[in-house]
Design a protein around this motif. Sequence first.
Motif, short mmCIF file in Angstrom:
data_model
loop_
_atom_site.label_atom_id
_atom_site.label_comp_id
_atom_site.label_asym_id
_atom_site.label_seq_id
_atom_site.Cartn_x
_atom_site.Cartn_y
_atom_site.Cartn_z
N TYR A 146 0.81 -1.22 0.00
CA TYR A 146 0.00 0.00 0.00
C TYR A 146 0.85 1.28 0.00
N ILE A 147 2.14 1.18 -0.23
CA ILE A 147 3.03 2.34 -0.11
C ILE A 147 2.57 3.52 -0.96
N SER A 148 2.10 3.26 -2.17
CA SER A 148 1.70 4.36 -3.06
C SER A 148 0.44 5.07 -2.56
N GLY A 149 -0.39 4.37 -1.77
CA GLY A 149 -1.65 4.94 -1.32
C GLY A 149 -2.72 4.97 -2.39
N GLU A 150 -2.46 4.36 -3.55
CA GLU A 150 -3.41 4.38 -4.66
C GLU A 150 -4.08 3.03 -4.85
N ARG A 151 -5.41 3.05 -4.97
CA ARG A 151 -6.15 1.82 -5.21
C ARG A 151 -5.75 1.18 -6.54
N ARG A 152 -5.50 2.03 -7.52
CA ARG A 152 -5.10 1.52 -8.83
C ARG A 152 -3.86 0.63 -8.73
N ARG A 153 -2.92 1.02 -7.88
CA ARG A 153 -1.70 0.25 -7.71
C ARG A 153 -2.00 -1.12 -7.07
N LEU A 195 -8.49 -2.64 -0.99
CA LEU A 195 -7.83 -1.68 -1.87
C LEU A 195 -7.11 -0.59 -1.10
N GLN A 196 -7.42 -0.44 0.17
CA GLN A 196 -6.70 0.43 1.10
C GLN A 196 -6.42 -0.42 2.34
N PRO A 197 -5.41 -0.08 3.13
CA PRO A 197 -5.14 -0.89 4.33
C PRO A 197 -6.31 -0.79 5.32
N ASP A 198 -7.15 -1.79 5.34
CA ASP A 198 -8.36 -1.78 6.14
C ASP A 198 -8.63 -3.20 6.62
N SER A 199 -9.64 -3.37 7.42
CA SER A 199 -10.05 -4.71 7.86
C SER A 199 -11.46 -4.62 8.41
N PHE A 200 -12.09 -5.78 8.60
CA PHE A 200 -13.38 -5.82 9.28
C PHE A 200 -13.13 -5.64 10.78
N SER A 201 -14.18 -5.31 11.51
CA SER A 201 -14.02 -5.05 12.94
C SER A 201 -13.84 -6.33 13.75
N SER A 202 -14.15 -7.49 13.15
CA SER A 202 -13.95 -8.75 13.85
C SER A 202 -13.28 -9.75 12.91
N LEU A 203 -12.65 -10.75 13.49
CA LEU A 203 -11.93 -11.74 12.71
C LEU A 203 -12.85 -12.52 11.79
N ARG A 260 -18.86 -3.61 1.33
CA ARG A 260 -17.49 -3.12 1.14
C ARG A 260 -17.05 -3.28 -0.31
N ILE A 261 -17.57 -4.30 -0.98
CA ILE A 261 -17.28 -4.47 -2.41
C ILE A 261 -17.97 -3.36 -3.20
N ASP A 262 -19.23 -3.10 -2.88
CA ASP A 262 -19.99 -2.05 -3.59
C ASP A 262 -19.36 -0.68 -3.40
N LEU A 263 -18.74 -0.45 -2.24
CA LEU A 263 -18.08 0.82 -1.97
C LEU A 263 -16.68 0.89 -2.61
N ASP A 264 -16.32 -0.15 -3.35
CA ASP A 264 -15.01 -0.20 -4.01
C ASP A 264 -13.86 -0.14 -3.00
N GLU A 265 -14.07 -0.76 -1.86
CA GLU A 265 -13.04 -0.83 -0.84
C GLU A 265 -12.36 -2.21 -0.82
N LEU A 266 -13.06 -3.19 -1.36
CA LEU A 266 -12.62 -4.57 -1.33
C LEU A 266 -12.92 -5.20 -2.68
N ILE A 267 -11.96 -5.96 -3.21
CA ILE A 267 -12.24 -6.75 -4.41
C ILE A 267 -12.09 -8.23 -4.05
N VAL A 268 -12.91 -9.06 -4.67
CA VAL A 268 -12.82 -10.51 -4.46
C VAL A 268 -12.69 -11.16 -5.83
N PHE A 269 -11.96 -12.28 -5.85
CA PHE A 269 -11.76 -12.98 -7.13
C PHE A 269 -11.54 -14.44 -6.89
#
Length: 202
Positions: free
Chosen positions: A87-94, A174-182, A193-202
């Motif tokens: 996440y060094i660049s801070g860009e989701r595109r990266r 896509l940014q350094p984040d996590s859910f509030s619980s394991l 979180r996927i709809d908000l473009d914060e998380l991608i799954v594949f």
Amino acid sequence: LNGSLLMGLNGAVRGTATFSLKVSGENYLDHQEEIELLSRYEWGGLDHMPELLAAYVMPNDPAIDSVLKTASDILRRAGQDSSIDGYISGERRRVWQLSAAIWNAIQGLNLSYAVTPSSFEKIGQKVRLPTQILEKRLGNCLDLTLLFAGILEQSGLYPVVVLSRGHSFVGVWLQPDSFSSLLVEDCSTVRKRIDLDELIVF
């Protein structure tokens, strides 16, 4: 606990745990419980401590770095920064670029789907570790999900393991984040979180 015995198990073994309560050095009470010892390759499943699945995400397995090197080469050939820099660049595109390069590196391994390794356990399943997957070029959806998660983690990204009925897959923040619980059991939480473009799954 006998570590060498536990490390050497290739399948489940039934045993007994004995608990002794002593008062002033004298035996006061003994209690025995039947237990099942699993091999280190055996995940107990969703019904028994599902959070232990995270132990099979192995970013430091020696096979991981070889996949990251291939991903770096893919980035270089595409004219992009070949650094594995999280996440060094801070860009989701990266993060997208890194994840896509890892995806392509794994695709290039020509892995074949193989059912869960044979075992006598009734719940859970045996898990192939990254080195085993790359040596044999075989894995099932859970094996490959955990492989992906280990590679993403070693690249400095935060992976998410998603389980659905009969299947599993991986995601990445896509940014350094996590859910509030394991453990998150409400799938709408993941979908949001996927709809908000914060998380991608594949």
